[in-house]
Scaffold this motif. Structure first.
Motif, PDB file in Angstrom:
ATOM      1  N   LEU A   1       0.814  -1.223   0.000  1.00  0.00           N
ATOM      2  CA  LEU A   1       0.000   0.000   0.000  1.00  0.00           C
ATOM      3  C   LEU A   1       0.846   1.270   0.000  1.00  0.00           C
ATOM      4  CD1 LEU A   1      -2.841  -0.911   2.555  1.00  0.00           C
ATOM      5  CD2 LEU A   1      -2.773  -1.293   0.089  1.00  0.00           C
ATOM      6  N   ASP A   2       2.145   1.082   0.239  1.00  0.00           N
ATOM      7  CA  ASP A   2       3.020   2.228   0.486  1.00  0.00           C
ATOM      8  C   ASP A   2       3.071   3.212  -0.672  1.00  0.00           C
ATOM      9  OD1 ASP A   2       4.629   3.548   2.199  1.00  0.00           O
ATOM     10  OD2 ASP A   2       6.474   2.505   1.624  1.00  0.00           O
ATOM     11  N   LEU A   3       3.087   2.693  -1.879  1.00  0.00           N
ATOM     12  CA  LEU A   3       3.386   3.536  -3.039  1.00  0.00           C
ATOM     13  C   LEU A   3       2.127   3.960  -3.791  1.00  0.00           C
ATOM     14  CD1 LEU A   3       6.396   1.372  -4.216  1.00  0.00           C
ATOM     15  CD2 LEU A   3       6.494   3.563  -2.996  1.00  0.00           C
ATOM     16  N   LEU A   4       0.970   3.822  -3.155  1.00  0.00           N
ATOM     17  CA  LEU A   4      -0.277   4.061  -3.883  1.00  0.00           C
ATOM     18  C   LEU A   4      -0.846   5.454  -3.653  1.00  0.00           C
ATOM     19  CD1 LEU A   4      -1.974   0.569  -3.397  1.00  0.00           C
ATOM     20  CD2 LEU A   4      -0.538   1.368  -5.278  1.00  0.00           C
ATOM     21  N   ASN A   5      -0.072   6.304  -2.968  1.00  0.00           N
ATOM     22  CA  ASN A   5      -0.499   7.690  -2.767  1.00  0.00           C
ATOM     23  C   ASN A   5      -1.867   7.786  -2.084  1.00  0.00           C
ATOM     24  OD1 ASN A   5      -0.132  10.506  -2.982  1.00  0.00           O
ATOM     25  ND2 ASN A   5      -1.456  10.566  -4.800  1.00  0.00           N
ATOM     26  N   ILE A   6      -2.065   6.925  -1.064  1.00  0.00           N
ATOM     27  CA  ILE A   6      -3.308   6.949  -0.289  1.00  0.00           C
ATOM     28  C   ILE A   6      -3.123   7.954   0.849  1.00  0.00           C
ATOM     29  CG2 ILE A   6      -4.820   5.578   1.189  1.00  0.00           C
ATOM     30  CD1 ILE A   6      -3.669   3.099  -0.452  1.00  0.00           C
ATOM     31  N   ARG A   7      -4.103   8.846   1.041  1.00  0.00           N
ATOM     32  CA  ARG A   7      -3.930   9.901   2.044  1.00  0.00           C
ATOM     33  C   ARG A   7      -3.846   9.342   3.459  1.00  0.00           C
ATOM     34  NH1 ARG A   7      -8.386  14.063   2.057  1.00  0.00           N
ATOM     35  NH2 ARG A   7      -7.804  14.503   4.192  1.00  0.00           N
ATOM     36  N   ARG A   8      -4.802   8.487   3.823  1.00  0.00           N
ATOM     37  CA  ARG A   8      -4.743   7.864   5.160  1.00  0.00           C
ATOM     38  C   ARG A   8      -4.934   6.369   5.019  1.00  0.00           C
ATOM     39  NH1 ARG A   8      -8.227  11.171   9.587  1.00  0.00           N
ATOM     40  NH2 ARG A   8      -7.097   9.712  10.935  1.00  0.00           N
ATOM     41  N   LYS A   9      -3.970   5.620   5.542  1.00  0.00           N
ATOM     42  CA  LYS A   9      -4.027   4.159   5.522  1.00  0.00           C
ATOM     43  C   LYS A   9      -4.205   3.709   6.973  1.00  0.00           C
ATOM     44  CE  LYS A   9       0.099   4.300   3.681  1.00  0.00           C
ATOM     45  NZ  LYS A   9       0.288   5.710   3.264  1.00  0.00           N
ATOM     46  N   ILE A  10      -5.335   3.051   7.254  1.00  0.00           N
ATOM     47  CA  ILE A  10      -5.688   2.732   8.643  1.00  0.00           C
ATOM     48  C   ILE A  10      -5.905   1.224   8.761  1.00  0.00           C
ATOM     49  CG2 ILE A  10      -7.361   3.131  10.493  1.00  0.00           C
ATOM     50  CD1 ILE A  10      -8.008   5.844   9.109  1.00  0.00           C
ATOM     51  N   TYR A  11      -5.154   0.586   9.638  1.00  0.00           N
ATOM     52  CA  TYR A  11      -5.357  -0.847   9.852  1.00  0.00           C
ATOM     53  C   TYR A  11      -6.557  -1.095  10.756  1.00  0.00           C
ATOM     54  CZ  TYR A  11      -1.052  -2.261   7.548  1.00  0.00           C
ATOM     55  OH  TYR A  11      -0.092  -2.516   6.614  1.00  0.00           O
ATOM     56  N   VAL A  12      -7.383  -2.039  10.339  1.00  0.00           N
ATOM     57  CA  VAL A  12      -8.508  -2.515  11.157  1.00  0.00           C
ATOM     58  C   VAL A  12      -8.500  -4.042  11.084  1.00  0.00           C
ATOM     59  CG1 VAL A  12      -9.981  -0.462  10.885  1.00  0.00           C
ATOM     60  CG2 VAL A  12     -10.091  -2.300   9.173  1.00  0.00           C
ATOM     61  N   HIS A  13      -9.483  -4.688  11.744  1.00  0.00           N
ATOM     62  CA  HIS A  13      -9.536  -6.163  11.778  1.00  0.00           C
ATOM     63  C   HIS A  13      -8.185  -6.701  12.272  1.00  0.00           C
ATOM     64  CE1 HIS A  13     -10.175 -10.354  10.470  1.00  0.00           C
ATOM     65  NE2 HIS A  13     -11.460 -10.060  10.494  1.00  0.00           N
ATOM     66  N   ILE A  14      -7.762  -6.201  13.427  1.00  0.00           N
ATOM     67  CA  ILE A  14      -6.447  -6.527  13.975  1.00  0.00           C
ATOM     68  C   ILE A  14      -6.605  -7.671  14.975  1.00  0.00           C
ATOM     69  CG2 ILE A  14      -4.455  -5.591  15.235  1.00  0.00           C
ATOM     70  CD1 ILE A  14      -5.530  -2.748  14.323  1.00  0.00           C
ATOM     71  N   ASN A  15      -5.874  -8.745  14.768  1.00  0.00           N
ATOM     72  CA  ASN A  15      -6.012  -9.916  15.643  1.00  0.00           C
ATOM     73  C   ASN A  15      -5.432  -9.640  17.030  1.00  0.00           C
ATOM     74  OD1 ASN A  15      -6.971 -12.670  15.692  1.00  0.00           O
ATOM     75  ND2 ASN A  15      -4.840 -13.263  16.074  1.00  0.00           N
ATOM     76  N   ASN A  16      -5.952 -10.375  18.010  1.00  0.00           N
ATOM     77  CA  ASN A  16      -5.480 -10.172  19.399  1.00  0.00           C
ATOM     78  C   ASN A  16      -3.996 -10.491  19.563  1.00  0.00           C
ATOM     79  OD1 ASN A  16      -5.481 -13.191  20.255  1.00  0.00           O
ATOM     80  ND2 ASN A  16      -7.528 -12.847  19.447  1.00  0.00           N
ATOM     81  N   THR A  17      -3.423 -11.296  18.685  1.00  0.00           N
ATOM     82  CA  THR A  17      -2.001 -11.642  18.801  1.00  0.00           C
ATOM     83  C   THR A  17      -1.080 -10.576  18.208  1.00  0.00           C
ATOM     84  OG1 THR A  17      -2.219 -12.796  16.682  1.00  0.00           O
ATOM     85  CG2 THR A  17      -2.380 -14.135  18.693  1.00  0.00           C
ATOM     86  N   ASN A  18      -1.641  -9.600  17.507  1.00  0.00           N
ATOM     87  CA  ASN A  18      -0.815  -8.673  16.717  1.00  0.00           C
ATOM     88  C   ASN A  18      -0.040  -7.707  17.619  1.00  0.00           C
ATOM     89  OD1 ASN A  18       0.106  -6.630  14.934  1.00  0.00           O
ATOM     90  ND2 ASN A  18      -1.485  -7.192  13.471  1.00  0.00           N
TER      91      ASN A  18
END
Lengths: 303, 303
Positions: free
Chosen positions: B258-275
């Motif tokens: 996702l780094d090079l796609l010029n996305i204004r805000r990249k937000i992680y969701v659906h994060i596992n409890n082990t992460n």
């Protein structure tokens, strides 16, 4: 049997289906339960946890709120990397408020699920419950009246109480007050103590009265205070009896029906969000004056 | 289109299936989430709520925790005796963490449920979902790529992303990384803004990359930090990819994709409890240094 250990019972959820507050309800009680200053605390949906040693627990009914209930009750939290003190789950009917929590109890954890054949078929007929890996979760069918042990040292029996099929299986007007496998109560015996859990009941028959007589504790259906409560509060069109729940008050209500049975502690559970007994200074005082207690999330009974 | 009103997005639940803590997990993160002094707050299961006017809301995925999520988010609470600001629900797959909350949204409340045909069939094949009265809850099948409006003024499209069938439908080893109706992402457009919600994704294909390029916000699958995280933490035997989730880190991970796609805000969701990204001073810092944000319950994005 002599008393060898404490029988501990925790009310995981004291509310009926929908909980308090209910997601789409703005009634007086629900509004109070959303206001932290009101004195009326939110309550989760119908479930009891029982233990003899404080280490192993059986849960009666898997409420949709069970994840939150485990978070609120330390004895039910894991003590190792992957672990649960919940060894068994017992279902008393197939209503969503008693069933949906099974979907939470996934993640490769072993336990045993006890129910009547009719309720077990509801679980079997819905593929979503295959999240409970059959190699880990064994499903045991219990006959009405058959003794079984949800925990070592705890003797349990299911008995039919007047009720109806779950709402989502209704097809036209359901038979009301039928006794069968769709709605059961639970009798628990340990060390000479005798406890009953009856979260749904359309009428106290003579045979049910005889069974409950002289019990140590009865947790009983406190869904509605009066039969027409949902109609009067504008929250529904059905009477309590149409929903398979006898009222607390009035003719044929549970206050009168349980009063003369010499039960040591009578505790209302499965209390609907519309029920005035949630509020201090309400009909609650009349109920308490009659010697009944009103269950709440986290209430613990030891005997 | 010009910007006429705020597009509001609330992360109702930032955690993956099981939540944080997970009911049967004693891993480092879950233990911290049970300790109010740890600084790591509990997080509920995967869901977003979106509104254009703050009055009417659409919910993406009905998490098992939706009752608690509504309780935690005042804009979603009823404003009349029986009412809900939730007008529509959109499902992105048939996993329990996205589906089970439908059982909570009962009680005679009208809304529209949108899903692909494949996910709709899962709902139809499980009679428990008949608690959603068909006279009140309309089920709409949305074709991949078809424009639809979950709210007036909000244009949405579902697009297939590489994934697999839900766990409870697996029969032997599932096909991994297939694109079809079982796992979709959502594209949202309003007033010239473009937002994506992709809570499950096995790989960022060239076509997915092209789609996400230049977006205003992308909420993306942050299930695992590393592909072998569950194996390393002793909490499972499957890699992330086997579960249909690409890792954040490593070759083919989402940080790089996702780094090079010029996305204004990249937000992680659906994060596992082990992460580990749940914890301050962990791999979280590396993720944030790369310009990604880590979602949390109650996070609100306005644009």
């Amino acid at each position: 049997m002599n008393k060898t250990s404490d029988l501990r019972i925790i009310v995981l959820g004291a509310a009926a289906g929908g909980g308090l507050p209910q997601w789409n309800c703005g009634c007086r009680n629900c509004a109070m339960a959303r206001d932290p200053t009101s004195g009326l605390r939110p309550q989760t949906q119908s479930s009891l946890a029982v233990s003899l040693d404080g280490e192993s627990w059986t849960v009666f009914n898997a409420s949709p709120d069970i994840r939150q209930q485990i978070q609120n009750n330390r004895p039910l939290q894991p003590r190792r990397l992957r672990h649960s003190p919940i060894e068994t789950v017992v279902l008393t009917n197939g209503d969503i408020d008693h069933l949906a929590g099974l979907l939470v109890l996934r993640e490769k954890q072993a336990f045993t699920l006890f129910s009547t054949g009719a309720v077990g078929r509801i679980v079997a007929d819905n593929p979503v419950f295959q999240v409970l890996d059959p190699e880990l979760v064994s499903r045991e069918t219990i006959e009405i009246g058959e003794a079984f042990s949800p925990l070592s040292g705890l003797e349990a029996r299911l008995f039919a109480v007047p009720g109806k099929v779950p709402l989502f299986l209704e097809d036209g007007e359901p038979d009301l007050g039928i006794e069968g496998e769709h709605t059961v109560g639970v009798e628990l015996k340990a060390g000479g103590r005798r406890v009953y859990y009856v979260p749904g009941c359309a009428v106290v028959t003579d045979s049910l009265a005889a069974r409950l007589r002289d019990a140590d504790v009865v947790f009983f259906d406190g869904t509605l205070f009066s039969d027409d409560e949902m109609i009067l509060t504008g929250t529904g069109r059905k009477t309590g009896r149409r929903m398979g729940h006898m009222p607390i008050d009035g003719e044929g209500g549970s206050l009168d029906a349980l009063d003369l049975l010499n039960i040591r502690r009578k505790i209302y559970v499965h209390i609907n969000n519309t029920n005035p007994i949630w509020r201090a200074g309400s009909e609650r005082e009349r109920v308490e004056a009659r010697g009944f207690e009103i269950g709440y999330d986290g209430m613990e009974v030891r005997l």
